[in-house]
Structure formats: C-alpha cells, structure tokens
Design an enzyme around this catalytic site. Structure first.
Site, mmCIF file in Angstrom:
data_model
loop_
_atom_site.group_PDB
_atom_site.id
_atom_site.type_symbol
_atom_site.label_atom_id
_atom_site.label_comp_id
_atom_site.label_asym_id
_atom_site.label_seq_id
_atom_site.Cartn_x
_atom_site.Cartn_y
_atom_site.Cartn_z
ATOM 1 N N TRP A 138 0.806 -1.212 0.000
ATOM 2 C CA TRP A 138 0.000 0.000 0.000
ATOM 3 C C TRP A 138 0.846 1.273 0.000
ATOM 4 C CZ3 TRP A 138 -2.121 2.084 5.181
ATOM 5 C CH2 TRP A 138 -2.764 3.313 4.985
ATOM 6 N N ASP A 140 -0.908 -8.632 -1.623
ATOM 7 C CA ASP A 140 -2.064 -7.750 -1.735
ATOM 8 C C ASP A 140 -1.654 -6.390 -2.288
ATOM 9 O OD1 ASP A 140 -4.992 -7.069 -0.733
ATOM 10 O OD2 ASP A 140 -3.708 -5.393 -0.146
ATOM 11 N N TYR A 173 -3.038 2.173 -5.583
ATOM 12 C CA TYR A 173 -1.805 2.356 -4.824
ATOM 13 C C TYR A 173 -0.730 2.961 -5.722
ATOM 14 C CZ TYR A 173 -3.846 -0.743 -1.245
ATOM 15 O OH TYR A 173 -4.652 -1.312 -0.286
ATOM 16 N N SER A 226 -13.823 -4.504 1.099
ATOM 17 C CA SER A 226 -12.900 -3.821 2.001
ATOM 18 C C SER A 226 -13.605 -2.658 2.672
ATOM 19 C CB SER A 226 -11.673 -3.315 1.237
ATOM 20 O OG SER A 226 -10.790 -2.599 2.091
ATOM 21 N N GLN A 253 -11.618 -6.704 3.942
ATOM 22 C CA GLN A 253 -10.307 -6.162 4.297
ATOM 23 C C GLN A 253 -10.482 -4.865 5.089
ATOM 24 O OE1 GLN A 253 -6.415 -4.453 2.003
ATOM 25 N NE2 GLN A 253 -7.077 -6.496 1.403
ATOM 26 N N SER A 299 -2.888 -2.626 8.324
ATOM 27 C CA SER A 299 -2.311 -1.820 9.404
ATOM 28 C C SER A 299 -2.377 -2.495 10.766
ATOM 29 C CB SER A 299 -2.990 -0.446 9.478
ATOM 30 O OG SER A 299 -2.165 0.472 10.155
ATOM 31 N N PRO A 300 -1.935 -3.756 10.885
ATOM 32 C CA PRO A 300 -1.923 -4.409 12.199
ATOM 33 C C PRO A 300 -0.970 -3.738 13.176
ATOM 34 C CG PRO A 300 -0.699 -5.708 10.602
ATOM 35 C CD PRO A 300 -1.414 -4.641 9.826
ATOM 36 N N GLN A 329 12.919 -5.850 7.728
ATOM 37 C CA GLN A 329 11.672 -5.717 8.472
ATOM 38 C C GLN A 329 10.807 -6.965 8.328
ATOM 39 O OE1 GLN A 329 10.360 -2.081 6.571
ATOM 40 N NE2 GLN A 329 10.760 -0.889 8.426
#
Length: 335
Positions: A22, A50, A55, A153, A178, A207-208, A292
C-alpha cells in the site's frame, strides 16, 4: 516458514502473514528495493500478495508484477482491488459500476502480468451504484476466470450482509473483508466480525501495527525518527497523525515489557495479536526494507496466552478505538 489459513470458509489457503504494498511500492520505496522486499517475502514462505490499482496510482501493481515475474503462478495468491479513480477522474472513473469494475480488472491484470487474480476486492462500498449491478459485474468477472474469488474492504456489517445475499443469488460468494484492525483500532469486533463469521467470510486486516506506531519507535514528547513514516510527506505522515499523541504513545510504551516477557519485539506482538482473532485469515504487512519482513514473519504461529491478552488491554486502556460506526466508506452520492 509462514503458516497458511483458509480465506474465510473458502477452499483457498493464504499465508497468514500476507505481503501488502500500500504505502511502499511506487511511492515511498524505490523499485529496486521494493522488488528486493518481494523476493525476501518469497524466501520467507509468503506466497500471498495484496495490492490495488489505486496504490501509487497503478505503480504498485506494476512493481509487484515485475517482482513476481517468473514465479510459478499457481504457487501464488495475488489480491487486488477496484473502486478509487486512477489517472483521469471522470464521471465513470471511480466506484463500483459495471463499467468501472470491468475496465479496472483489465488494467490490473495487464499491470500485474497475469491472466487472473486470486482475489478481487471492492475497495470501498459504493452507495451511488445499485448493489445488484455491482454484484452482477463481480459474478461475470468470476465466470470469465479473471478473478477466482471476490471480497470487499471496509464494508460495514449491513453492507456485507446485503452483498453476500445478492452474491449467493448470482452463483458466487464473498469470501473476505479487508478492514483496518489492530490493538488500537478494534471497530470491527462488535458487528463486522460476528456477521462475517456467520456468512463464512474471513478478515484480511490492514495496518496491524497502526502505521508503525505499535512498533514502539515513536516516543511521547520526542520528535519522530528521521526517515520514519511520521516524517514522510508523500502520505505516510498524514495517515499516522491520529496516533501521534502523547496519550497513545505513552500507552504503547507500556506494551514493551509485555512483548519482552513474551520473547517478541513490539512489532511481532502487534502482528501476533491480530492473528489471535479466529476470524482473521491474514494480516497485511508491508516493508520498506527486507530486514523488516525477516523480523515480522516471526509472528506467524505465535500463540498469546490469555494473561498476555489481558495485560495488553490493561496497558492500552481507553486509547483503544472500538466504535463500530467508524467502519464506513466514503459517500459518492454527492459526487
């Protein structure tokens, strides 16, 4: 390696940590680094990816397509979305009309370099188009083989129920939703999750880590680190602004000893937390650097005991947002 879960009650299995591009590919991260991140994801066992046409105004799909070129297509699960305008913003360049859905799918397939996507998602609910028209267009996309499954979503519980009823009548099913979901943003728990469970739909949550706030790198009373999302002027700073308050940042720092006692980083704790919800099929994780991903995938398979979950709730207290009315899509009725 990353574990798999079923996407809702469907037969499709997806990696419970899914790579999302994203805010990175085509905007914040250079193409070479973005491709390196995708290759790292593959090496770590992530096979689900995803993206969306909107985007980076289509560039994210293009970068992902290049990064996955040469991979065995049947070994991948590729998700994209349609709703928002790209390039031109004419009267029919947004929403979920038949015209926009069918043209949007063709563009996404071309940019991704594939003849089908595993999951096509309605990026938002469209209150300016009859839902019957939207569901019929999705049904035709599925019958054409250009999308194997359909999801939505940020639809609320009422919209999800209405969409599933029509989809079933038209010979397919909605398999996923989503939404945004994290320790700090729990607005789906009261209505969306129970409705989705009833209807056989799983959550693919974005965005967890609350735009990175739950990593613990932002400290109350301090300037954000140079190069972090909170300093990014291409869009990241605006997205994260709501969390950049001293009460939130102070509460997040109370999670640090909880993560340490669990043998996890704060980021790993955040991802593991959303995966404790049995209606979550996958957590979307992005990356601006390959390392990461190496750390965050370690949240796969982690089981948090109830005392840890209770400690998290106590630490965060009243900074958690739970209001179900905040699950909403932008209105197009005034366009």
């Amino acid at each position: 390696m990353v574990a798999y879960r079923h996407l809702g009650s469907s037969g499709l299995k997806v990696t419970e940590i899914t790579y999302g591009n994203w805010l990175t590919h085509g905007s914040q991260v250079e193409a070479d680094t973005a491709i390196e991140c995708v290759r790292t994801a593959l090496d770590l066992g992530i096979t689900s990816f995803d993206t969306a046409d909107t985007y980076a105004n289509t560039k994210a799909e293009e970068v992902l397509g290049r990064a996955l070129k040469g991979e065995r297509r049947d070994g991948l699960e590729i998700f994209t979305k349609v709703y928002f305008p790209i390039d031109a913003k004419g009267a029919n360049d947004s929403g979920l009309s038949r015209k926009h859905i069918l043209r949007g799918v063709e563009g996404s397939l071309r940019r991704l370099g594939t003849d089908y996507v595993d999951l096509l998602q309605a990026h938002r609910f469209d209150d300016a188009t009859p839902l019957e028209e939207t569901m019929q267009a999705f049904a035709d996309v599925v019958r054409s083989g250009k999308a194997l499954y359909v999801g939505v979503s940020e639809w609320n519980a009422e919209q999800i129920r209405a969409g599933q009823e029509l989809a079933t009548q038209m010979g397919f099913r909605l398999v996923s939703n989503q939404p945004q979901y994290s320790m700090l943003w729990r607005v789906i728990e009261d209505q969306v999750v129970p409705t989705s469970k009833e209807l056989g739909m799983g959550q693919v949550v974005w965005s967890p880590m609350a735009e990175g706030v739950l990593s613990g790198k932002y400290l109350p009373g301090s300037q954000p680190p140079a190069g972090s999302r909170a300093t990014d002027e291409k869009g990241g700073r605006e997205m994260i602004a709501r969390w950049m308050t001293d009460p939130v940042l102070t509460a997040v720092q109370r999670l640090r000893p909880i993560a340490e006692d669990a043998g996890l980083t704060m980021a790993q704790l955040a991802v593991a937390w959303v995966l404790q919800n049995d209606n979550v099929s996958a957590a979307l994780v992005g990356a601006s650097r390959p390392e990461q991903l190496v750390e965050n995938v370690k949240a796969s398979g982690v089981r948090l005991e109830q005392d840890v979950l209770d400690a998290i709730d106590e630490a965060l207290g009243d900074v958690v947002e739970r209001d179900p009315s905040l699950t909403r899509s932008p209105s197009r009725l005034e366009d």
